[in-house]
Write an enzyme that holds these catalytic residues in place. Structure first.
Site, mmCIF file in Angstrom:
data_model
loop_
_atom_site.group_PDB
_atom_site.id
_atom_site.type_symbol
_atom_site.label_atom_id
_atom_site.label_comp_id
_atom_site.label_asym_id
_atom_site.label_seq_id
_atom_site.Cartn_x
_atom_site.Cartn_y
_atom_site.Cartn_z
ATOM 1 N N ASP A 30 0.842 -1.196 0.000
ATOM 2 C CA ASP A 30 0.000 0.000 0.000
ATOM 3 C C ASP A 30 0.880 1.249 0.000
ATOM 4 O O ASP A 30 1.888 1.320 0.696
ATOM 5 C CB ASP A 30 -0.902 -0.014 1.244
ATOM 6 C CG ASP A 30 -2.062 0.961 1.123
ATOM 7 O OD1 ASP A 30 -3.219 0.507 1.079
ATOM 8 O OD2 ASP A 30 -1.811 2.186 1.077
ATOM 9 N N ASN A 84 -12.652 -3.585 2.912
ATOM 10 C CA ASN A 84 -13.577 -2.456 3.021
ATOM 11 C C ASN A 84 -14.551 -2.503 1.847
ATOM 12 O O ASN A 84 -14.128 -2.737 0.702
ATOM 13 C CB ASN A 84 -12.797 -1.138 3.008
ATOM 14 C CG ASN A 84 -11.909 -0.989 4.236
ATOM 15 O OD1 ASN A 84 -12.242 -1.457 5.312
ATOM 16 N ND2 ASN A 84 -10.766 -0.346 4.066
ATOM 17 N N GLY A 90 -15.754 2.294 4.117
ATOM 18 C CA GLY A 90 -14.489 3.013 3.920
ATOM 19 C C GLY A 90 -13.753 2.653 2.649
ATOM 20 O O GLY A 90 -12.557 2.925 2.528
ATOM 21 N N GLN A 91 -14.463 2.053 1.690
ATOM 22 C CA GLN A 91 -13.799 1.707 0.425
ATOM 23 C C GLN A 91 -13.569 2.967 -0.404
ATOM 24 O O GLN A 91 -14.503 3.719 -0.670
ATOM 25 C CB GLN A 91 -14.657 0.707 -0.364
ATOM 26 C CG GLN A 91 -13.976 0.217 -1.633
ATOM 27 C CD GLN A 91 -14.787 -0.856 -2.360
ATOM 28 O OE1 GLN A 91 -15.929 -1.162 -1.989
ATOM 29 N NE2 GLN A 91 -14.200 -1.422 -3.397
ATOM 30 N N HIS A 97 -10.148 -5.269 -3.262
ATOM 31 C CA HIS A 97 -8.798 -5.525 -2.755
ATOM 32 C C HIS A 97 -8.888 -5.989 -1.307
ATOM 33 O O HIS A 97 -9.739 -5.540 -0.544
ATOM 34 C CB HIS A 97 -7.913 -4.285 -2.874
ATOM 35 C CG HIS A 97 -8.544 -3.038 -2.343
ATOM 36 N ND1 HIS A 97 -9.507 -2.335 -3.034
ATOM 37 C CD2 HIS A 97 -8.369 -2.392 -1.168
ATOM 38 C CE1 HIS A 97 -9.887 -1.288 -2.315
ATOM 39 N NE2 HIS A 97 -9.222 -1.309 -1.180
HETATM 40 P P1 5GP Z 1 -9.746 1.196 0.548
HETATM 41 O O1 5GP Z 1 -9.837 2.475 1.329
HETATM 42 O O2 5GP Z 1 -10.461 1.311 -0.785
HETATM 43 O O3 5GP Z 1 -10.108 -0.033 1.311
HETATM 44 O O4 5GP Z 1 -8.192 1.009 0.249
HETATM 45 C C1 5GP Z 1 -7.539 1.607 -0.820
HETATM 46 C C2 5GP Z 1 -6.078 1.571 -0.498
HETATM 47 O O5 5GP Z 1 -5.349 1.790 -1.691
HETATM 48 C C3 5GP Z 1 -5.628 2.651 0.489
HETATM 49 O O6 5GP Z 1 -5.056 2.038 1.639
HETATM 50 C C4 5GP Z 1 -4.634 3.474 -0.296
HETATM 51 O O7 5GP Z 1 -3.546 3.911 0.477
HETATM 52 C C5 5GP Z 1 -4.205 2.528 -1.405
HETATM 53 N N1 5GP Z 1 -3.823 3.154 -2.652
HETATM 54 C C6 5GP Z 1 -4.497 4.143 -3.320
HETATM 55 N N2 5GP Z 1 -3.846 4.474 -4.456
HETATM 56 C C7 5GP Z 1 -2.741 3.673 -4.504
HETATM 57 C C8 5GP Z 1 -1.679 3.550 -5.451
HETATM 58 O O8 5GP Z 1 -1.614 4.246 -6.464
HETATM 59 N N3 5GP Z 1 -0.728 2.630 -5.176
HETATM 60 C C9 5GP Z 1 -0.760 1.832 -4.046
HETATM 61 N N4 5GP Z 1 0.229 0.964 -3.874
HETATM 62 N N5 5GP Z 1 -1.755 1.921 -3.142
HETATM 63 C C10 5GP Z 1 -2.732 2.834 -3.368
#
Ligand code: 5GP
Ligand code: ZN
Length: 111
Positions: A30, A84, A90-91, A97
């Protein structure tokens, strides 16, 4: 989905630090880690969230969690697996993922 940031990573348009990859899924660190180890595991084919994903593919990805935990050194110390889903969940990226988070003692509950 061309406007999906995770599809762009899968296509190689955006760089990532990969931990694991096969023909069905990929795992990378991440960009904004919530703990010393924070890996995202996702399917190579786009699906919006856990309710839209083929259950067989979901099961396959779950079977790779231990591989990633071993590779990142958190198998013995323990870790958390989070998916999430939607606004209240919180997605923020609408490509399914699985967060694999560890490397320190985590707090609970998360809300
Ligand atoms: P969510 O909030 O949708 O469950 O998680 C999305 C995750 O993707 C977040 O923890 C965020 O830091 C990560 N993320 C967003 N954009 C990028 C990216 O461009 N590269 C990587 N490696 N992680 C990302
Ligand atoms: Zn996508």
């Amino acid at each position: 989905m061309s406007d999906c940031i995770f599809c762009m990573i899968i296509n190689g348009d955006i760089p990532s630090n990969k931990v694991y990859e096969d023909d069905k899924c990929v795992a990378f660190y991440d960009v904004a880690p919530a703990a010393p180890v924070h890996v995202l595991l996702l399917p190579k084919t786009h699906c919006d969230n856990v309710t839209k994903c083929d259950p067989e593919l979901l099961g396959y990805m779950m079977s790779k969690i231990q591989v990633i935990a071993e590779k990142t050194g958190i198998m013995e110390s323990g870790f958390r697996v989070v998916i999430n889903t939607g606004k209240d969940g919180g997605q923020t990226v609408n490509h399914l993922h699985i967060h694999i988070i560890g490397g320190k003692e985590l707090g609970w509950p998360p809300c």
